[in-house]
Design an enzyme around this catalytic site. Structure first.
Site, PDB file in Angstrom:
ATOM      1  N   ASP A 190       0.866  -1.176   0.000  1.00  0.00           N
ATOM      2  CA  ASP A 190       0.000   0.000   0.000  1.00  0.00           C
ATOM      3  C   ASP A 190       0.903   1.227   0.000  1.00  0.00           C
ATOM      4  O   ASP A 190       1.563   1.516   0.996  1.00  0.00           O
ATOM      5  CB  ASP A 190      -0.915  -0.003   1.231  1.00  0.00           C
ATOM      6  CG  ASP A 190      -2.014   1.046   1.170  1.00  0.00           C
ATOM      7  OD1 ASP A 190      -1.813   2.080   0.475  1.00  0.00           O
ATOM      8  OD2 ASP A 190      -3.063   0.854   1.806  1.00  0.00           O
ATOM      9  N   ARG A 228       0.035   4.396  -0.362  1.00  0.00           N
ATOM     10  CA  ARG A 228      -0.667   5.659  -0.161  1.00  0.00           C
ATOM     11  C   ARG A 228      -0.114   6.450   1.019  1.00  0.00           C
ATOM     12  O   ARG A 228       0.201   5.896   2.054  1.00  0.00           O
ATOM     13  CB  ARG A 228      -2.164   5.409   0.038  1.00  0.00           C
ATOM     14  CG  ARG A 228      -2.842   4.911  -1.217  1.00  0.00           C
ATOM     15  CD  ARG A 228      -4.280   4.533  -0.975  1.00  0.00           C
ATOM     16  NE  ARG A 228      -4.401   3.378  -0.097  1.00  0.00           N
ATOM     17  CZ  ARG A 228      -5.549   2.810   0.239  1.00  0.00           C
ATOM     18  NH1 ARG A 228      -6.683   3.300  -0.235  1.00  0.00           N
ATOM     19  NH2 ARG A 228      -5.583   1.764   1.036  1.00  0.00           N
TER      20      ARG A 228
END
Length: 200
Positions: free
Chosen positions: A128, A130
């Site tokens: 991930d 982000r």
């Protein structure tokens, strides 16, 4: 680093099922990652507005792909925030931050048996990628520092808190399972602690 509001314009929203509402679309100057994120503001976000940080998903949001739950989550979030008052942050972080082409490469690996996180890693990418610094900047620029967060992802609240946004309550999203996305949702629970109640 701070951000400021660039443009604020009222727009009508309409979904394929007929639901419609209006929101103020807000753009920003000075976001940390330089991306064109946008805030949709519903009502006047005072007190503890309901906030959703929604990562862009072209396949799910626009084309209705059933491989994820992004489209239904976006639709749900707009109605809930429109009713409660608050902000939807539409973040240009396709594929948990890896981009559209890489996401489709990861889909091909998932078709060979890897889950969504394993596929990212097999491509040499983060599970991930982000970063929610820009999201915190957007909220601050809108004068919002205390929120109720509409999310099943604990990392979102942790990152916002690290940037001074107080998350008073975690409001779970609905669970939108299909035959095509069950393994995807299960991987989110197992790899990143999403609070999703899955049958079986």
């Amino acid at each position: 680093m701070s951000a400021t509001v660039r443009t604020r314009v009222r727009i009508p929203l309409r979904f394929n099922d007929g639901y419609s509402t209006t929101a103020d679309a807000v753009t920003f100057r000075g976001l940390a990652d330089g991306a064109e994120h946008v805030a949709l503001v519903f009502g006047v976000p005072t007190g503890r507005p309901l906030v959703r940080m929604h990562s862009e998903c072209l396949t799910g949001d626009v084309f209705g792909s059933a491989r994820c739950d992004c489209g239904p989550q976006l639709r749900e979030a707009v109605e809930r925030i429109s009713t409660a008052g608050g902000v939807l942050l539409y973040l240009r972080q396709e594929g948990r931050g890896i981009g559209l082409y890489n996401k489709l490469d990861a889909y091909a690996l998932q078709d060979r048996g890897l889950d969504t996180f394993e596929a990212n890693m097999a491509l040499g990418l983060p599970e991930d990628g982000r970063d929610y610094t820009a999201a915190a900047q957007m909220l601050t620029a809108l004068g919002v520092d205390t929120i109720d967060l509409l999310s099943n992802n604990p990392d979102k609240a942790d990152q916002l808190a690290a940037h001074g946004i107080v998350v008073r309550d975690h409001v779970p999203t609905g669970v939108f399972t299909t035959a095509n996305n069950l393994s995807y949702l299960r991987a989110k629970v197992e790899h990143s602690g999403h609070t999703i109640a899955l049958a079986g």
